[in-house]
Design an enzyme around this catalytic site. Structure first.
Site, PDB file in Angstrom:
ATOM      1  N   HIS A 210      37.282  36.931  42.685  1.00 14.19           N
ATOM      2  CA  HIS A 210      37.272  38.031  43.654  1.00 14.19           C
ATOM      3  C   HIS A 210      38.204  39.149  43.177  1.00 14.19           C
ATOM      4  O   HIS A 210      37.876  40.331  43.274  1.00 14.19           O
ATOM      5  CB  HIS A 210      37.768  37.548  45.024  1.00 14.19           C
ATOM      6  CG  HIS A 210      36.859  36.586  45.713  1.00 14.19           C
ATOM      7  ND1 HIS A 210      37.239  35.309  46.048  1.00 14.19           N
ATOM      8  CD2 HIS A 210      35.584  36.723  46.157  1.00 14.19           C
ATOM      9  CE1 HIS A 210      36.246  34.701  46.661  1.00 14.19           C
ATOM     10  NE2 HIS A 210      35.227  35.525  46.740  1.00 14.19           N
TER      11      HIS A 210
ATOM     12  N   GLY B 270      29.469  39.381  42.187  1.00 14.85           N
ATOM     13  CA  GLY B 270      29.591  38.488  41.030  1.00 14.85           C
ATOM     14  C   GLY B 270      28.235  37.932  40.595  1.00 14.85           C
ATOM     15  O   GLY B 270      27.353  37.682  41.419  1.00 14.85           O
TER      16      GLY B 270
END
Ligand code: PAF
Length: 282
Positions: free
Chosen positions: A38, A148
């Protein structure tokens, strides 16, 4: 520097109105239990944008299993500390009522993009993801948003969402971040004990074996070998292993069917469901 933390839309909007002017806003949506992957999205946003907004919201609409929603790891204080450590500008952590004041459910159609893999195995999941992301984009109006590649199918769905709705936001896919063992970083890894974490590294090893043995066996054989390899450890079960084209996300039977093939898998360890994927050089 302090992270500006908002849980109400009006406060966030007022902050952005006062601060964005000609600046680019980058958005990193998360469900919390933050980890290095993250933070790498936050860093990508900081490299490309002037203000970075991270959100933490465990979106009930995208969970098709109630236990998964209940057990999803949560640690807001630690998350805020991590965001502070990388100088993230804004954290938006709304309540469910703030995000969903009315109960109308929009139904999206992403066609073949969601017919396999996560779309097939988690009914309603991508509709829930699309609903929350459309709402976040409307609230934050970011110029760029970062996702992602571990959730590769999700990334494809978000790109399709943006194109269907003509949303003025650029979607950036960022490489999967892995532990030293190869295990893809995921908030769900927090639920694994040390032995399970070691076992779960087989997921990446199995995907690597497909890439390495690509010319030695058929796709069907490679998929069988993957499942045998994973399940040689009794802690692990393969929910699916698929080789699909990166842009259509449709399964291929021979390598010549795709210019950009990718292996996708979901593996269960106890009640923890982990996904991963790897490009296979054609
Ligand atoms: O990938 C996730 O964590 C979630 O699906 C997302 C994009 C934050 C939407 O809830």
């Amino acid at each position: 520097m302090n992270v500006h933390v908002f849980s109400e839309i009006t406060e966030l909007s007022a902050y952005l109105l006062a601060n964005r002017k000609d600046k680019m806003v980058g958005f990193v949506p998360t469900m919390g239990a933050l980890h290095q992957a993250h933070l790498s999205l936050v860093e990508q946003s900081q490299a490309q944008c002037d203000i970075t907004v991270c959100s933490i919201f465990v979106n009930p609409k995208q969970f098709n299993r109630r236990e998964d929603l209940i057990n999803y790891p949560k640690n807001l204080e630690k998350d805020i500390e991590m965001l502070r450590s990388v100088n993230c500008d804004v954290l938006f952590c709304p309540s469910v009522d703030e995000m969903y004041p009315d109960t109308n459910e929009k139904a999206f159609d992403f066609g073949q993009l969601t017919s396999l893999m996560e779309g097939e195995h988690r009914p309603g999941h991508f509709n829930g993801v699309a609903i929350v992301i459309e709402r976040f984009f409307a609230i934050i109006q970011p110029e760029v948003a970062f996702f992602g590649e571990k959730d590769f199918q999700q990334l494809a769905v978000i790109k399709a969402l943006v194109s269907q709705l003509n949303l003025p936001v650029q979607i950036v896919g960022c490489p999967t971040v892995r532990e030293a063992s190869g295990l893809a970083m995921s908030s769900r890894n927090e639920r694994l004990n040390e032995a399970e974490k070691i076992a779960a590294a087989a997921i990446y090893q199995g995907l690597m074996r497909i890439a390495e043995n690509k010319d030695k066996a058929s796709i069907a054989e490679l998929k069988t070998q993957f499942t045998e390899f994973i399940e040689s450890n009794p802690m692990l079960t393969t929910e699916y292993i698929e080789i699909a084209d990166e842009s259509t996300l449709q399964a291929i039977n021979t390598w010549s069917d795709s210019q950009a093939p990718r292996a996708f898998t979901a593996v269960n360890i106890r009640d923890v469901r982990l996904i991963d994927n790897l490009p296979i050089n054609p």
